[in-house]
Design a protein around this motif. Structure first.
Motif, PDB file in Angstrom:
ATOM      1  N   TYR A   1       0.640  -1.002   0.184  1.00 35.01           N
ATOM      2  CA  TYR A   1       0.020  -0.043  -0.095  1.00 35.01           C
ATOM      3  C   TYR A   1       0.933   1.402  -0.148  1.00 35.01           C
ATOM      4  CZ  TYR A   1      -3.435  -3.477   1.433  1.00 35.01           C
ATOM      5  OH  TYR A   1      -4.364  -4.623   1.768  1.00 35.01           O
ATOM      6  N   THR A   2       1.930   1.293  -0.883  1.00 33.60           N
ATOM      7  CA  THR A   2       2.686   2.418  -0.810  1.00 33.60           C
ATOM      8  C   THR A   2       2.828   2.807  -2.317  1.00 33.60           C
ATOM      9  OG1 THR A   2       4.715   0.918  -1.279  1.00 33.60           O
ATOM     10  CG2 THR A   2       4.146   1.341   0.981  1.00 33.60           C
ATOM     11  N   ALA A   3       3.315   4.118  -2.210  1.00 35.10           N
ATOM     12  CA  ALA A   3       3.610   4.650  -3.784  1.00 35.10           C
ATOM     13  C   ALA A   3       4.496   4.058  -4.530  1.00 35.10           C
ATOM     14  CB  ALA A   3       4.063   6.248  -3.526  1.00 35.10           C
ATOM     15  N   GLU A   4       5.509   3.452  -3.961  1.00 37.18           N
ATOM     16  CA  GLU A   4       6.542   2.775  -4.517  1.00 37.18           C
ATOM     17  C   GLU A   4       6.107   1.324  -5.133  1.00 37.18           C
ATOM     18  OE1 GLU A   4       8.530   5.479  -1.977  1.00 37.18           O
ATOM     19  OE2 GLU A   4       7.038   4.225  -1.744  1.00 37.18           O
ATOM     20  N   ALA A   5       5.075   0.735  -4.331  1.00 34.70           N
ATOM     21  CA  ALA A   5       4.216  -0.377  -4.853  1.00 34.70           C
ATOM     22  C   ALA A   5       3.546  -0.101  -6.214  1.00 34.70           C
ATOM     23  CB  ALA A   5       3.735  -1.016  -3.684  1.00 34.70           C
ATOM     24  N   GLN A   6       2.822   0.895  -6.074  1.00 33.26           N
ATOM     25  CA  GLN A   6       1.983   1.172  -7.123  1.00 33.26           C
ATOM     26  C   GLN A   6       2.762   1.571  -8.249  1.00 33.26           C
ATOM     27  OE1 GLN A   6      -1.165   0.919  -6.946  1.00 33.26           O
ATOM     28  NE2 GLN A   6      -1.455   0.768  -4.702  1.00 33.26           N
ATOM     29  N   VAL A   7       3.996   2.149  -8.246  1.00 36.58           N
ATOM     30  CA  VAL A   7       4.717   2.385  -9.452  1.00 36.58           C
ATOM     31  C   VAL A   7       5.216   0.990 -10.219  1.00 36.58           C
ATOM     32  CG1 VAL A   7       6.977   3.341 -10.201  1.00 36.58           C
ATOM     33  CG2 VAL A   7       5.523   4.751  -8.883  1.00 36.58           C
ATOM     34  N   ALA A   8       5.717  -0.026  -9.142  1.00 35.40           N
ATOM     35  CA  ALA A   8       6.188  -1.158  -9.540  1.00 35.40           C
ATOM     36  C   ALA A   8       5.048  -1.995 -10.368  1.00 35.40           C
ATOM     37  CB  ALA A   8       6.453  -1.920  -8.296  1.00 35.40           C
ATOM     38  N   ALA A   9       3.703  -1.773  -9.785  1.00 39.15           N
ATOM     39  CA  ALA A   9       2.669  -2.413 -10.385  1.00 39.15           C
ATOM     40  C   ALA A   9       2.076  -1.732 -11.639  1.00 39.15           C
ATOM     41  CB  ALA A   9       1.233  -2.529  -9.254  1.00 39.15           C
ATOM     42  N   GLY A  10       2.715  -0.604 -12.120  1.00 38.89           N
ATOM     43  CA  GLY A  10       2.087  -0.107 -13.236  1.00 38.89           C
ATOM     44  C   GLY A  10       0.938   0.670 -12.818  1.00 38.89           C
ATOM     45  N   ALA A  11       0.533   1.123 -11.606  1.00 39.06           N
ATOM     46  CA  ALA A  11      -0.615   2.062 -11.334  1.00 39.06           C
ATOM     47  C   ALA A  11      -0.062   3.568 -11.142  1.00 39.06           C
ATOM     48  CB  ALA A  11      -1.172   1.689 -10.093  1.00 39.06           C
ATOM     49  N   ALA A  12       1.091   3.850 -11.319  1.00 38.39           N
ATOM     50  CA  ALA A  12       1.475   5.060 -11.251  1.00 38.39           C
ATOM     51  C   ALA A  12       2.917   5.292 -12.015  1.00 38.39           C
ATOM     52  CB  ALA A  12       1.954   5.599  -9.622  1.00 38.39           C
ATOM     53  N   ASP A  13       3.183   6.524 -12.432  1.00 39.05           N
ATOM     54  CA  ASP A  13       4.227   6.655 -13.326  1.00 39.05           C
ATOM     55  C   ASP A  13       5.791   6.819 -12.747  1.00 39.05           C
ATOM     56  OD1 ASP A  13       2.916   6.476 -15.978  1.00 39.05           O
ATOM     57  OD2 ASP A  13       1.849   8.226 -15.063  1.00 39.05           O
ATOM     58  N   ALA A  14       5.752   7.801 -11.699  1.00 34.37           N
ATOM     59  CA  ALA A  14       7.212   7.893 -11.053  1.00 34.37           C
ATOM     60  C   ALA A  14       6.775   8.534  -9.757  1.00 34.37           C
ATOM     61  CB  ALA A  14       7.776   8.879 -12.029  1.00 34.37           C
ATOM     62  N   ILE A  15       7.923   8.221  -8.938  1.00 33.97           N
ATOM     63  CA  ILE A  15       8.320   8.674  -7.629  1.00 33.97           C
ATOM     64  C   ILE A  15       8.828   9.991  -7.793  1.00 33.97           C
ATOM     65  CG2 ILE A  15       9.060   8.562  -5.200  1.00 33.97           C
ATOM     66  CD1 ILE A  15       6.892   6.424  -5.741  1.00 33.97           C
ATOM     67  N   VAL A  16       8.356  11.125  -7.041  1.00 36.64           N
ATOM     68  CA  VAL A  16       9.018  12.439  -7.370  1.00 36.64           C
ATOM     69  C   VAL A  16       9.331  12.902  -5.799  1.00 36.64           C
ATOM     70  CG1 VAL A  16       9.039  14.655  -8.481  1.00 36.64           C
ATOM     71  CG2 VAL A  16       8.020  12.838  -9.492  1.00 36.64           C
ATOM     72  N   GLY A  17      10.680  13.310  -5.672  1.00 36.77           N
ATOM     73  CA  GLY A  17      10.787  13.898  -4.282  1.00 36.77           C
ATOM     74  C   GLY A  17      10.314  15.434  -4.152  1.00 36.77           C
ATOM     75  N   PRO A  18       9.906  15.892  -3.072  1.00 39.07           N
ATOM     76  CA  PRO A  18       9.333  17.149  -2.869  1.00 39.07           C
ATOM     77  C   PRO A  18      10.111  18.309  -3.399  1.00 39.07           C
ATOM     78  CG  PRO A  18       9.370  16.084  -0.800  1.00 39.07           C
ATOM     79  CD  PRO A  18      10.133  15.156  -1.690  1.00 39.07           C
TER      80      PRO A  18
END
Length: 443
Positions: free
Chosen positions: A192-209
């Motif tokens: 249930y993390t942003a990183e997991a959603q990127v790995a699963a193809g549900a989000a495009d990228a992690i971007v730092g503040p």
């Protein structure tokens, strides 16, 4: 620790200085304690307003981000957990309407725990309102770029977040349909993390503040400044002379030193940003998709990187083509694959349906598509990415209905006959031009 900025703080982080102007919003009158007469609801709202300085769980307005004007929707998690209620829906609908009237992209900065239980089903139906506004905005050809903050759960994730064209996420953010208090007790929290959603193809990228304003500004510029007309054909970067035989064409295309997609994209664009994932649970590092700047304007790209393309790669390319079509951005595709992945897992992931979907996307988009064959063109897994009537080939490429080795085996020929089979298949760039499969003339 995940970033927990307030709505005003996240707006200050991403917008250009002194450009944010809050939009006016409808004022809804309701009975004591809301539509369900939930005892103590008015008092809870008052305490939330005192604590946050906001009158609702979203702040909506316009600003420039990296010089591009947009409508921004910032959730205030401190106001009843950033939950969606009827008045939240009023503000969201008003913001999306303003965006369409003024032809502006929309940027939801999401931080929400879901729908507001003190308003019951009235709150839940706000998701339908939000979905309708998102669809209308999509149909109007306007981009939607979501930023997932901590937490992004429930209906806010399933509409404003996951439904956006491009989904960026802050590192460590909790992201998932199920919030932390309603998951199975033995659920793996890392899912249930942003990183997991990127790995699963549900989000495009992690971007730092610290990178968010610049990245968001670049995305907004790319998605609002399309190249006029057809994307130019990239110049060939490898061999210049044509191959003498079919087998020589195959050997050139398979040579390790031959230029690959990354080199072509670096040469073609001033800068580029990638989308990732098929939104169905998969990613494929062998399919590079995104938008790039060339001479100050935007061209979309989908490029095979020389590996066997996975079903997620085909679905991601189809997603890219349909997004580019909605935004009026021409597309460049680079073909380079020995073929579609043919292992058992690829079949379980729907290889045939994914390839069919890409064929359909290429056939249906209204924007021009330009294709350059830069290496191997292995059967239908390569052809799915090629533009009918506007495909070009470099001197170190080949295209074939089937690779020479399996063709030789199917014909029950000895392995020594592979080179002769390659000639019979007429796979050379000059053969392809003569057959009308590719275009002729300087590339």
């Amino acid at each position: 620790m995940a970033d927990r900025r307030s709505a005003r703080e996240i707006l200050a982080l991403v917008t250009d200085d002194r450009t944010f102007t809050e939009l006016t919003h409808p004022v809804r009158e309701s009975g004591p304690d809301g539509p369900l007469a939930w005892q103590g609801y008015d008092a809870s709202r008052a305490r939330a307003a005192d604590r946050t300085g906001e009158s609702e769980s979203v702040v909506c307005g316009t600003a420039t981000v990296g010089g591009t004007r947009a409508v921004l929707i910032a959730f205030e998690f401190g106001f009843l957990g950033g939950s969606l209620g009827e008045r939240t829906g009023d503000r969201l609908e008003s913001a999306y309407t303003y965006a369409r009237e003024h032809r502006l992209p929309v940027v939801p900065l999401v931080a929400t725990g879901g729908s507001r239980m003190q308003e019951g089903m009235i709150a839940l139906t706000q998701l339908q309102r939000v979905a309708r506004q998102s669809v209308l905005t999509r149909e109007a050809g306007l981009a939607q770029i979501a930023v997932l903050r901590d937490p992004t759960t429930g209906g806010g994730w399933a509409t404003l977040g996951a439904g956006a064209d491009v989904v960026l996420a802050l590192p460590g953010a909790q992201v998932g349909f199920a919030g932390s208090r309603v998951r199975p007790p033995d659920a793996d929290p890392t899912a249930y993390t942003a990183e997991a959603q990127v790995a699963a193809g549900a989000a495009d990228a992690i971007v730092g503040p610290e990178e968010l304003r610049e990245t968001l500004g670049r995305w907004l510029r790319l998605l609002t400044t399309p190249w006029a007309g057809q994307a130019p054909v990239p110049a060939p970067l490898g061999s210049t002379g044509l191959p003498a035989t079919g087998w020589e064409a195959v050997r050139r295309a398979r040579a390790p030193q031959r230029p690959r997609a990354e080199r072509y994209l670096d040469d073609y664009f001033t800068h580029r940003l990638a989308i990732s994932g098929d939104r169905c649970g998969g990613t494929d590092a062998g399919m590079l998709c995104g938008f790039g700047e060339r001479a100050g304007r935007t061209i979309a790209f989908a490029a095979q990187a020389g590996t066997a393309t996975r079903p997620a790669g085909y679905r991601t390319a189809a997603r890219l083509l349909r997004l580019a079509d909605r935004l009026g951005v021409p597309v460049l595709t680079l073909v380079d694959t020995p073929g579609a992945a043919n292992d058992a897992e690829a079949e379980r992931q729907g290889a045939g349906a994914a390839i069919a979907d890409l064929f359909g996307a290429v056939a249906s988009v209204r924007v021009p598509v330009t294709t350059l064959l830069i290496g191997e063109g292995g059967s239908g897994g390569a052809l799915a990415l090629a533009a009918p009537g506007n495909t070009w080939a470099t001197p170190d490429s080949y295209f074939s209905v089937i690779a020479p080795e399996p063709a030789t085996a199917i014909l029950k020929r000895a392995p020594a006959e592979t080179e002769r089979t390659a000639d019979q298949l007429r796979v050379r760039p000059e053969d392809l031009a003569e057959l009308g499969v590719t275009r002729t003339g300087p590339v």
